[in-house]
Design an enzyme around this catalytic site. Sequence first.
Site, PDB file in Angstrom:
ATOM      1  N   HIS A  82     -15.252   7.200 -11.271  1.00 55.13           N
ATOM      2  CA  HIS A  82     -16.370   7.679 -10.453  1.00 55.13           C
ATOM      3  C   HIS A  82     -16.607   9.159 -10.715  1.00 55.13           C
ATOM      4  CE1 HIS A  82     -19.105   7.885  -7.053  1.00 55.13           C
ATOM      5  NE2 HIS A  82     -18.930   6.589  -6.832  1.00 55.13           N
ATOM      6  N   SER A 136     -28.201  23.819 -15.710  1.00 55.96           N
ATOM      7  CA  SER A 136     -29.583  23.337 -15.668  1.00 55.96           C
ATOM      8  C   SER A 136     -29.726  21.835 -15.955  1.00 55.96           C
ATOM      9  CB  SER A 136     -30.460  24.148 -16.625  1.00 55.96           C
ATOM     10  OG  SER A 136     -30.035  23.988 -17.968  1.00 55.96           O
ATOM     11  N   GLU A 140       0.831  -1.205   0.000  1.00 54.55           N
ATOM     12  CA  GLU A 140       0.000   0.000   0.000  1.00 54.55           C
ATOM     13  C   GLU A 140       0.859   1.246   0.000  1.00 54.55           C
ATOM     14  OE1 GLU A 140      -2.247   3.383   1.949  1.00 54.55           O
ATOM     15  OE2 GLU A 140      -0.338   2.440   2.457  1.00 54.55           O
TER      16      GLU A 140
END
Length: 730
Positions: free
Chosen positions: A673, A616, A392
């Site tokens: 994402h 919008s 990691e």
Amino acid sequence: MKNKLLLLLFLGVISVSAQDQIIGFSEKASDAQLQLEADYEKQLSSDNLDQWMKRMAAEPHWVGTEYGEKNVKWMEKQFKSWGYKTRIDTYHVLFPYPKVRSLELTAPTQYTAKLEAVAVEGDPYTAQGDKLLPSYNAFSTDGDVEAELVFVNYGIPSDYEELEKLGIDVKGKIVIAKYYGSWRGIKPKLAAEKGAIGCIIYSDPEDDGYYQGDVYPKGAFKNKTGVQRGSVMDMPLYPGDVLTPGYAATKDAERLDREEAPTITKIPVLPISYEDAQPLLEALEGPVAPASWRGAMPLTYHIGPGPAKVHLKLEFDWQLKPAHNLIATLEGDEFPDEWIIRGNHHDAWVHGASDPVSGMVALMEEARVVGQLAKKGNKPKRTLVYCAWDAEEPGLIGSTEWVEDHLPELQEKAVAYINTDGNSRGYLGVGGSHSLQAMVSQVANVVTDPQKGVSVAERRKAANLMRGGDDSFTLSALGSGSDYTPFIQHTGIASLNLGYGGEGRGGEYHTIYDTYSHYTRFKDPGFDYGVVLANTAGRLTLRMANAEVLPFELTQWHSTIETYLGEVMKTLEDMRSKVEKHNKLVKADAYQLTMDPKKPVAPAKMKDEVPYLDFSPIQNVIADLKKSIETFSKADVLALSPAKKAQLNQKLMGLEQVLLQEKGLPRRDWFKHQIYAPGFYTGYGVKTLPGVREAIEQQEWKEAQEQIGVLATTLKNFNAQVQQLNSLVQ
């Protein structure tokens, strides 16, 4: 009354005490679950955490070390004894070990950096000599450079804006930057983009040394020889093995040539202590640094360039090293193909008592007690997968390779991923998918803080108030920084990252001083917060595993998305106001008339006006989403038949994946994402609605409008998924 309670829970209006019904469970099942959690909590032992940390942090264990492999095999033995099926998944990843580290001040005086931390009295772990990993930055490129030095503060974009105002260019220079302010890898990344040929990073005592408190061994903070190791891989581009972007680093995988790997830094980088930094900074002249740039050393902070000149030479041994991930599985009794994944990494830069062993031993104690409960007839309904990740520290490598290796299966079977890392005394911090916020809040309200005797939720809310916030319990958004990254950012698995901290502060991070001796004196004496972490994470894991209907709540999720959109729109408005004010001052010649002629700065120039963007499309779909979510919130999902509940759970499992875009974010397609991502120029710092926000920040106006359309489409697809939920539950 029952339906009203369920509605209030889904709306996030109330929190539960230990006697109330919990989200995802019927009344009877809720009582049984709370009793199970109470039994679980009683069996947690701080002695285990103490003994296990002493064993795991006895020697350095970075990726590829013999002791790291011993730790994995020892952990595997423990999990097997607790009733888990285990395996070790090994990947072969590029890891650079430092062969040559040399830094010299060559003008106007001479100084050779020591580049060595001293052993301290009372901590035998710091006296292990050659076993200790030398201080360096992994994935710095090799280099031999000599040039004038420039001080760039934290080396973040705003600092370079300040340098530009002062007419200072770092092209062809070596920069020296302070740690903090951003993730360390951003400092050489930006420096290289600005034309620098080398980068030095030092820890200023203002941030984590004597300015903050007594230094080690008397106190917890960094002494003059301490150096923070760490990766400078360009992880905002993609994490994981640098030679296998987007696919697993198996033994026979096709690999990039190292010279082609885009996430290796373009210039040499070296971290140093504040003892070694002081002669370099003392030799600088040029403008005095702005007040906000100055640290705590006994010198006047000048920027340069020069007359300080430094020679930096780095050479690395680039080898493939085995990264060993331990995977321990407890099969679910009813839904074996629905997985709750729980992870923490086991590798460290040196001993890693705080980072990551404190979190790893809490995970192990959690798994031990869950295994004991299963042996006594309380098997989880869903499968639990406990993971101990390797590599990691150099770049989220072990978890990323495993996710890339198992991506289709994970997207089919994973319900959620729950991550922990380092842990210490203090307040609960939780980030993650906001669809899980209601469940986390409920758990935080039934876990007791060991120092204050109130719930950890109550203590955290008090801390929020003291910091100028409100008394709500909310999750922070996830960017990057630990092993949740590949799960949520690349794969679309709902994720949480949690831990305690804030009161066990110190300067041991990634140094030789992150030892068992330091941890048990300053971070969490008695391991009280290790037990609390195991209690908190264990309850979350068990609730996800046993819920009749998965505890995803969408009202708070929707409110959060609205907040994020408002923040992005305000960012644009603030930029417009700032530019308008700046241009007005330029026209009035105000900058030139107020400039101190003895401290000249570059002439201010007119800036391009900030255009108006059309939000919008997003606003309309968010309004539609609100209606769909309100309909779903009113459904009595617990009254559905078992078959309908199973169908509903399958739909809920896939919700987070709808927020992915296959093309990914602009210029970094690994990150898919559309709601959360690490910042491109902050590294670990999160960017919400990242495609839109970063285009605005970089003033790419056409791209910003395009990304508004991409996000609107993503949310429209999410709304379609919620409408499918409504069709199922009506």
